[in-house]
Enzyme design. Structure first.
Site, PDB file in Angstrom:
ATOM      1  N   TYR A 145      47.051  -6.748  -1.536  1.00 48.13           N
ATOM      2  CA  TYR A 145      46.000  -5.894  -0.984  1.00 48.13           C
ATOM      3  C   TYR A 145      45.664  -4.717  -1.902  1.00 48.13           C
ATOM      4  O   TYR A 145      44.607  -4.109  -1.787  1.00 48.13           O
ATOM      5  CB  TYR A 145      46.398  -5.372   0.409  1.00 48.13           C
ATOM      6  CG  TYR A 145      46.400  -6.433   1.498  1.00 48.13           C
ATOM      7  CD1 TYR A 145      46.422  -7.781   1.202  1.00 48.13           C
ATOM      8  CD2 TYR A 145      46.365  -6.077   2.835  1.00 48.13           C
ATOM      9  CE1 TYR A 145      46.426  -8.746   2.190  1.00 48.13           C
ATOM     10  CE2 TYR A 145      46.365  -7.043   3.834  1.00 48.13           C
ATOM     11  CZ  TYR A 145      46.402  -8.374   3.501  1.00 48.13           C
ATOM     12  OH  TYR A 145      46.402  -9.324   4.487  1.00 48.13           O
ATOM     13  N   LYS A 195      57.637 -16.193  -0.128  1.00 47.03           N
ATOM     14  CA  LYS A 195      57.303 -17.513  -0.693  1.00 47.03           C
ATOM     15  C   LYS A 195      57.960 -17.595  -2.066  1.00 47.03           C
ATOM     16  O   LYS A 195      57.300 -17.786  -3.095  1.00 47.03           O
ATOM     17  CB  LYS A 195      55.785 -17.683  -0.792  1.00 47.03           C
ATOM     18  CG  LYS A 195      55.097 -17.971   0.521  1.00 47.03           C
ATOM     19  CD  LYS A 195      55.357 -19.364   1.059  1.00 47.03           C
ATOM     20  CE  LYS A 195      54.667 -20.428   0.241  1.00 47.03           C
ATOM     21  NZ  LYS A 195      54.985 -21.787   0.744  1.00 47.03           N
ATOM     22  N   ASP A 228      55.727 -19.597   5.332  1.00 47.42           N
ATOM     23  CA  ASP A 228      54.908 -20.626   6.002  1.00 47.42           C
ATOM     24  C   ASP A 228      55.695 -21.309   7.122  1.00 47.42           C
ATOM     25  O   ASP A 228      55.200 -21.479   8.241  1.00 47.42           O
ATOM     26  CB  ASP A 228      54.330 -21.648   5.008  1.00 47.42           C
ATOM     27  CG  ASP A 228      55.350 -22.226   4.041  1.00 47.42           C
ATOM     28  OD1 ASP A 228      56.513 -21.778   4.040  1.00 47.42           O
ATOM     29  OD2 ASP A 228      54.988 -23.156   3.281  1.00 47.42           O
ATOM     30  N   ASP A 253      50.919  -9.121   7.469  1.00 50.98           N
ATOM     31  CA  ASP A 253      49.648  -9.049   8.194  1.00 50.98           C
ATOM     32  C   ASP A 253      49.475 -10.311   9.049  1.00 50.98           C
ATOM     33  O   ASP A 253      49.138 -10.250  10.236  1.00 50.98           O
ATOM     34  CB  ASP A 253      48.505  -8.926   7.168  1.00 50.98           C
ATOM     35  CG  ASP A 253      47.190  -8.509   7.787  1.00 50.98           C
ATOM     36  OD1 ASP A 253      47.150  -8.290   9.007  1.00 50.98           O
ATOM     37  OD2 ASP A 253      46.194  -8.409   7.042  1.00 50.98           O
ATOM     38  N   ASP A 257      49.990 -10.894  13.385  1.00 53.86           N
ATOM     39  CA  ASP A 257      48.938 -11.371  14.288  1.00 53.86           C
ATOM     40  C   ASP A 257      49.444 -12.563  15.113  1.00 53.86           C
ATOM     41  O   ASP A 257      49.011 -12.763  16.263  1.00 53.86           O
ATOM     42  CB  ASP A 257      47.667 -11.765  13.520  1.00 53.86           C
ATOM     43  CG  ASP A 257      46.636 -10.623  13.493  1.00 53.86           C
ATOM     44  OD1 ASP A 257      47.062  -9.451  13.476  1.00 53.86           O
ATOM     45  OD2 ASP A 257      45.419 -10.909  13.492  1.00 53.86           O
TER      46      ASP A 257
HETATM   47  C1  COI Z   1      43.025  -3.148   6.371  1.00 60.87           C
HETATM   48  C2  COI Z   1      43.148  -4.122   7.472  1.00 60.87           C
HETATM   49  C3  COI Z   1      41.813  -4.739   7.758  1.00 60.87           C
HETATM   50  C4  COI Z   1      44.170  -5.186   7.157  1.00 60.87           C
HETATM   51  C5  COI Z   1      44.752  -5.775   8.393  1.00 60.87           C
HETATM   52  O1  COI Z   1      44.320  -6.776   8.913  1.00 60.87           O
HETATM   53  C6  COI Z   1      45.878  -5.117   9.002  1.00 60.87           C
HETATM   54  O2  COI Z   1      46.410  -4.153   8.456  1.00 60.87           O
HETATM   55  O3  COI Z   1      46.313  -5.584  10.076  1.00 60.87           O
HETATM   56 MG    MG Z   2      45.713  -7.595  10.388  1.00 58.07          MG
END
Ligand code: COI
Ligand code: MG
Ligand code: NAI
Length: 374
Positions: A145, A195, A228, A253, A257
């Site tokens: 990033y 990885k 993965d 990240d 999620d």
């Molecule tokens: C800078 C964000 C858009 C990156 C992201 O998805 C996060 O930090 O959860």
């Molecule tokens: Mg995110």
């Protein structure tokens, strides 16, 4: 004597201002009950709203304001209206620049059922998710990033680099959180996700992580899992990873999620991006929900404010030294989500199967927090 705390609030775009408004209300109640602490609040722009006003996703002045604050409470940024802007001006760059300016290198993202009754909202079977309790510690200021970019008509690349010192300091945060687990009767396990079978940046990540743990935290158990297959196993048997998941920026990240899928909605998950090892006094940090700006539901008054309000609880704990208030706030959230409204569900927004509005959830949390409980 009154202790003063400076807080910068950056609401951002789409659902950002909607959920931040509820967090501000809650903070008002928290502050009211602690007259010995004076919180000086300032507001600023970030993301698309800053781009529209100033031509940049975050201004230098806002960055300096953030740096001179004890903490930043951040909403979320982005949306389809800014899709076409050049990469370096995208709303999301505002968030990355903020993390970098504060050197908020460790992003702590807990995944558990913040209210027992939420277990039925998971997309997974209750017997699979029962007892899930892990925290993703994501390196937050390096990796792909932040690496040099090359973006042209026919080519795009992001340099994915990790240096020893960046890995060591993130490992120390993972270890510090793992040490605290035993204090509450949980297993002190750290899962390293990378990885290393493919990426050079992962091979150094794994090597330095192991060296740091064996040198500084020999009492902790450190296990490796390729990122993965961890993603698959998090869906198949998430409790396997109870403890700490220590991982880099990109994998963290994505894996965090997945937490939202396990719990049933991204809308409840909080995060803290901190700039020093927890437990060594108050640290500076950026506190934001795990989710993005949810343009698909913005403007309807139905965004779940819980992830933002639980991020406020993390702010109280890590940056304001108000651990008792943080516990009280988490408990208030739990009571509200578990309580029954007229439909027999908790006071919840639609993402959790309820019919309450963003404001109704915020109001209920304020009322329960204020009333207290035994
Ligand atoms: C800078 C964000 C858009 C990156 C992201 O998805 C996060 O930090 O959860
Ligand atoms: Mg995110
Ligand atoms: N830190 C930040 O500001 C972040 C910003 N983004 C940005 O957000 C924008 C939208 O990204 P998406 O991929 O759609 O991810 P998203 O996280 O915004 O939304 C994913 C799904 O979760 C739902 N959701 C998210 N937050 C919710 C809440 N509080 N209550 C109820 N439901 C909620 C949304 O309605 C959507 O269906 C993009 O511009 C992206 O770059 C994405 C992640 C982090």
């Amino acid at each position: 004597m009154v202790s003063r705390k400076k807080l910068l609030i950056l609401a951002g775009d789409h659902v950002g201002p909607e959920i931040i408004q509820e967090a501000i209300k809650v903070l008002g109640v928290v502050a009211e009950l602690r007259p010995d602490i004076k919180i000086d609040i300032e507001h600023g722009l970030i993301g698309g709203s800053s781009l529209d006003a100033h031509g940049v996703p975050i201004s230098d002045q806002t960055l300096e304001n953030a740096a001179s604050s004890h903490a930043v409470l951040l909403g979320c940024v982005g949306g389809p209206e800014w899709e076409g802007v050049p990469g370096h001006l995208r709303p999301e760059m505002g968030v990355l620049k903020l993390r970098k300016r504060l050197d908020a290198f460790a992003n702590i993202r807990p995944c558990r059922f913040f209210a027992p009754s939420l277990i039925d909202r998971s997309t997974l079977k209750p017997e699979i998710v029962a007892g899930v309790d892990f925290t993703v510690v994501r390196e937050n200021c390096g990796g792909a990033y932040f690496g040099a970019k090359d973006e042209r008509e026919d080519i795009g690349s992001d340099l994915w680099v990790y240096e020893k010192a960046e890995i060591e300091r993130c490992a120390r945060v993972s270890a510090a959180l793992a040490m605290q687990l035993s204090d509450c009767g949980k297993k002190r396990v750290v899962w390293n996700a990378d990885k290393a079978n493919v990426l050079a940046s992962s091979r150094i990540w794994r090597r330095i992580t192991h060296e740091t743990f064996s040198r500084e935290f020999p009492e902790l158990k450190l296990k490796d899992q390729l990122a993965d297959s961890m993603a698959m196993l998090l869906v198949k048997s998430p409790t396997k990873f109870n403890g700490i998941i220590h991982t880099d920026n990109t994998f963290g990240d994505i894996l965090s999620d997945i937490s939202g899928g396990i719990i049933g909605s991204l809308g409840v998950l909080p995060s803290a991006s901190i700039s020093s090892v927890p437990g060594q006094g108050p640290c500076k940090g950026v506190y934001e929900a795990v989710h993005g700006s949810a343009p698909d539901i913005s403007g309807k008054g139905i965004a779940n404010p819980v992830g933002q309000i639980l991020s406020l609880a993390l702010l109280l704990k890590y940056s304001f030294g108000m651990a008792e208030e943080a516990v009280r706030l988490e408990k208030a959230v739990q009571i509200v989500l578990d309580s029954s409204d007229h439909q027999g569900l908790g006071i919840r927004t639609p993402d959790l199967g309820g019919s309450a509005s963003t404001k109704e959830v915020g109001d209920a949390i304020c009322a329960v927090y204020r009333a207290g409980f035994s």
